[in-house]
Design an enzyme around this catalytic site. Structure first.
Site, PDB file in Angstrom:
ATOM      1  N   ARG A  65       2.684  -8.217  -3.866  1.00 16.07           N
ATOM      2  CA  ARG A  65       3.050  -9.596  -4.188  1.00 16.07           C
ATOM      3  C   ARG A  65       2.051 -10.381  -5.014  1.00 16.07           C
ATOM      4  NH1 ARG A  65       4.562 -10.613   1.938  1.00 16.07           N
ATOM      5  NH2 ARG A  65       2.807  -9.183   1.988  1.00 16.07           N
ATOM      6  N   TYR A 119       3.428   0.761  16.298  1.00 18.81           N
ATOM      7  CA  TYR A 119       4.671   0.100  15.862  1.00 18.81           C
ATOM      8  C   TYR A 119       5.884   0.632  16.611  1.00 18.81           C
ATOM      9  CZ  TYR A 119       2.405  -2.333  11.995  1.00 18.81           C
ATOM     10  OH  TYR A 119       1.621  -3.170  11.258  1.00 18.81           O
ATOM     11  N   ARG A 162      11.129  -7.186  -6.694  1.00 22.34           N
ATOM     12  CA  ARG A 162      11.429  -7.358  -5.260  1.00 22.34           C
ATOM     13  C   ARG A 162      12.635  -8.282  -5.064  1.00 22.34           C
ATOM     14  NH1 ARG A 162      12.573  -8.209  -0.879  1.00 22.34           N
ATOM     15  NH2 ARG A 162      11.337  -8.532   0.987  1.00 22.34           N
ATOM     16  N   ASP A 213       5.806   2.624   2.105  1.00 24.31           N
ATOM     17  CA  ASP A 213       5.264   2.003   3.312  1.00 24.31           C
ATOM     18  C   ASP A 213       4.982   3.062   4.363  1.00 24.31           C
ATOM     19  OD1 ASP A 213       4.944  -1.051   4.134  1.00 24.31           O
ATOM     20  OD2 ASP A 213       5.305   0.141   5.929  1.00 24.31           O
ATOM     21  N   ARG A 271      -2.854  -2.369  -1.482  1.00 27.65           N
ATOM     22  CA  ARG A 271      -1.787  -3.345  -1.750  1.00 27.65           C
ATOM     23  C   ARG A 271      -1.812  -3.898  -3.177  1.00 27.65           C
ATOM     24  NH1 ARG A 271       0.832  -5.371   3.138  1.00 27.65           N
ATOM     25  NH2 ARG A 271       0.929  -3.459   4.341  1.00 27.65           N
TER      26      ARG A 271
HETATM   27  O1  CP3 Z   1      -0.115  -1.186  -3.122  1.00 25.04           O
HETATM   28  C1  CP3 Z   1      -0.177  -0.437  -2.156  1.00 25.04           C
HETATM   29  O2  CP3 Z   1      -1.151  -0.377  -1.368  1.00 25.04           O
HETATM   30  C2  CP3 Z   1       0.960   0.554  -1.915  1.00 25.04           C
HETATM   31  C3  CP3 Z   1       1.998   0.143  -1.077  1.00 25.04           C
HETATM   32  C4  CP3 Z   1       1.816  -0.093   0.411  1.00 25.04           C
HETATM   33  C5  CP3 Z   1       2.616  -1.030   1.112  1.00 25.04           C
HETATM   34  N1  CP3 Z   1       2.364  -0.895   2.448  1.00 25.04           N
HETATM   35  C6  CP3 Z   1       3.575  -1.939   0.477  1.00 25.04           C
HETATM   36  C7  CP3 Z   1       4.035  -3.117   1.208  1.00 25.04           C
HETATM   37  C8  CP3 Z   1       1.009   0.553   1.363  1.00 25.04           C
HETATM   38  C9  CP3 Z   1      -0.072   1.592   1.147  1.00 25.04           C
HETATM   39  C10 CP3 Z   1       1.379   0.042   2.636  1.00 25.04           C
HETATM   40  C11 CP3 Z   1       0.783   0.523   3.902  1.00 25.04           C
HETATM   41  C12 CP3 Z   1       1.064  -0.195   5.145  1.00 25.04           C
HETATM   42  N2  CP3 Z   1       2.230  -0.751   5.569  1.00 25.04           N
HETATM   43  C13 CP3 Z   1       0.129  -0.334   6.201  1.00 25.04           C
HETATM   44  C14 CP3 Z   1      -1.268   0.227   6.212  1.00 25.04           C
HETATM   45  C15 CP3 Z   1      -2.190  -0.581   5.410  1.00 25.04           C
HETATM   46  C16 CP3 Z   1      -2.543  -1.904   5.994  1.00 25.04           C
HETATM   47  O3  CP3 Z   1      -2.204  -2.908   5.377  1.00 25.04           O
HETATM   48  O4  CP3 Z   1      -3.159  -1.929   7.074  1.00 25.04           O
HETATM   49  C17 CP3 Z   1       0.749  -1.061   7.230  1.00 25.04           C
HETATM   50  C18 CP3 Z   1       0.131  -1.469   8.556  1.00 25.04           C
HETATM   51  C19 CP3 Z   1       2.089  -1.297   6.818  1.00 25.04           C
HETATM   52  C20 CP3 Z   1       3.157  -1.975   7.590  1.00 25.04           C
HETATM   53  C21 CP3 Z   1       3.635  -3.180   6.898  1.00 25.04           C
HETATM   54  N3  CP3 Z   1       4.396  -3.164   5.749  1.00 25.04           N
HETATM   55  C22 CP3 Z   1       3.396  -4.527   7.249  1.00 25.04           C
HETATM   56  C23 CP3 Z   1       2.565  -4.980   8.430  1.00 25.04           C
HETATM   57  C24 CP3 Z   1       4.043  -5.314   6.289  1.00 25.04           C
HETATM   58  C25 CP3 Z   1       4.204  -6.805   6.272  1.00 25.04           C
HETATM   59  C26 CP3 Z   1       2.952  -7.521   6.015  1.00 25.04           C
HETATM   60  C27 CP3 Z   1       3.042  -8.383   4.787  1.00 25.04           C
HETATM   61  O5  CP3 Z   1       2.056  -8.374   4.055  1.00 25.04           O
HETATM   62  O6  CP3 Z   1       4.059  -9.047   4.613  1.00 25.04           O
HETATM   63  C28 CP3 Z   1       4.624  -4.443   5.346  1.00 25.04           C
HETATM   64  C29 CP3 Z   1       5.360  -4.829   4.134  1.00 25.04           C
HETATM   65  C30 CP3 Z   1       4.825  -4.426   2.809  1.00 25.04           C
HETATM   66  N4  CP3 Z   1       4.405  -3.172   2.513  1.00 25.04           N
HETATM   67  C31 CP3 Z   1       4.748  -5.239   1.647  1.00 25.04           C
HETATM   68  C32 CP3 Z   1       4.260  -4.401   0.627  1.00 25.04           C
HETATM   69  C33 CP3 Z   1       4.042  -4.756  -0.812  1.00 25.04           C
HETATM   70  C34 CP3 Z   1       5.121  -6.689   1.536  1.00 25.04           C
HETATM   71  C35 CP3 Z   1       6.554  -6.979   1.751  1.00 25.04           C
HETATM   72  C36 CP3 Z   1       7.370  -7.450   0.564  1.00 25.04           C
HETATM   73  O7  CP3 Z   1       7.041  -7.220  -0.612  1.00 25.04           O
HETATM   74  O8  CP3 Z   1       8.402  -8.045   0.833  1.00 25.04           O
END
Ligand code: CP3
Length: 342
Positions: A30, A154, A39, A76, A26
């Protein structure tokens, strides 16, 4: 063209390196004000994920801002359920929401899978092309996918959950249907990762974020066989298996021959080494919350972790960096690693 900072690539080949490489799960997200700005310029998260130029921009941001040794493609794991027929939204402070879920055999049969599904994710492959142009070979680019069990969770549940008990109920009550769905997801993940590899990522990480919700029996029946298929289909290509909370299945995961094993913070560096040995490349595992602490504490815990893992280590947190982590704490963590020498 050769990658200029090849520390990560030398480490995954098992070469002797001067310090461990570092990147953060991540990191494209953010914690960076420049990410939040991009974003805010789009309507929603899914629109950002589907915009290859903006994905490339936010993928490269942490390379400039933090000096980390690898880029992870901004995207994602939920692009796969969407390609299979389940649209998703990301709701602020709630998380992912799927208006339609999978509940019956007819629902599973309707899902698109394999190459046909993978072809619908062309915006990710374009994002890889754009990112590689922008990166100018500074660091390697990592690709990823969700693991079948985590995507299954999911697709059944329709949102995040503390227990994913609806998804687990399906495993217990309808094992055959569960296997059918796991296979369709796996076929899609394999085609998707192969296409990412063709477009030039240097390693792929498989995120099994909800592995820790299963016991060893369920994990062996419903997760390991599909991870095995993925590993085998990608042949010699570098793969990281990150099964969060699945210390109970480390031997079974290691038997799949992953290039790197991702370690979360719930197991110590010492214990993970004692199970997996000194030759296995391990990635992890500082508690993301450690970065809320003062700089002295961050540096001392980081050095302690580096000393304990020793060689064959890629530094990361034990899970994604939390969005409200102070950026100077993140930088202090990264800089401690950049200044470390074996
Ligand atoms: O920087 C990185 O790692 C690359 C980008 C990346 C994102 N999601 C961006 C993201 C990666 C590798 C993921 C993987 C992901 N997505 C996983 C596996 C890794 C983990 O965290 O366990 C999972 C379970 C998801 C599903 C997902 N996507 C969730 C549960 C959420 C919301 C949680 C939150 O933090 O709000 C997301 C959204 C998400 N994916 C964001 C980002 C930067 C945040 C949302 C936003 O910017 O509005």
């Amino acid at each position: 063209m050769a990658v200029k900072n090849d520390l990560f690539l030398r480490t995954i080949k098992g070469e002797e390196v001067e310090r461990p490489p570092i990147w953060l799960m991540r990191q494209a997200g953010r914690i960076l004000p420049e990410y939040r700005e991009v974003r805010a310029s789009v309507e929603n998260f899914v629109a950002l994920v589907k915009n290859p130029d903006l994905c490339a921009e936010v993928t490269v941001q942490p390379i400039d801002a933090l000096n980390v040794d690898a880029a992870i493609l901004f995207s994602d794991i939920l692009v796969i359920p969407e390609a299979m027929g389940l649209d998703y939204q990301l709701v602020e402070k709630v998380g992912p929401i799927f208006p339609k879920t999978v509940q019956s055999k007819a629902d599973v049969e309707k899902l698109i899978s394999g190459q046909e599904a993978a072809d619908r994710i062309d915006y990710v492959y374009h994002a890889i092309d754009r990112t590689l142009e922008r990166l100018e070979n500074r660091v390697p680019l990592l690709g990823f996918a969700g693991a079948p069990w985590t995507l299954f969770a999911y697709m059944i549940e329709g949102s995040g959950s503390k227990t994913f008990s609806k998804a687990k109920r399906m495993l217990y009550k309808e094992p055959e249907l569960s296997h059918m769905l796991m296979q369709k997801i796996t076929d899609t993940v394999i085609c998707y990762l192969k296409t990412k590899i063709k477009h030039g990522v240097s390693l792929v990480q498989v995120f099994d974020s909800w592995a820790g919700l299963l016991d060893i029996n369920l994990y062996k029946e419903f997760a390991i066989p599909y991870l095995k298929q993925i590993r085998e289909e990608l042949a010699e290509f570098p793969v990281t298996l990150f099964s969060k909370g699945a210390w109970f299945a480390y031997e079974e995961l290691q038997a799949l021959n992953p290039t790197v094993m991702g370690i979360d913070w719930t197991i110590s560096a010492e214990k993970s080494r004692s199970i997996l040995g000194n030759e296995q490349i391990l990635q992890g595992n500082l508690d993301p919350c450690q970065l809320y602490a003062n700089h002295e504490s961050i540096a001392s815990k980081t050095v302690e972790m580096l000393n304990t893992f020793g060689r064959n280590h890629i530094v990361n947190l034990g899970h994604g960096v939390y969005p409200d982590t102070p950026l100077d704490g993140v930088k202090h963590f990264v800089n401690t690693v950049l200044n470390y020498r074996y």
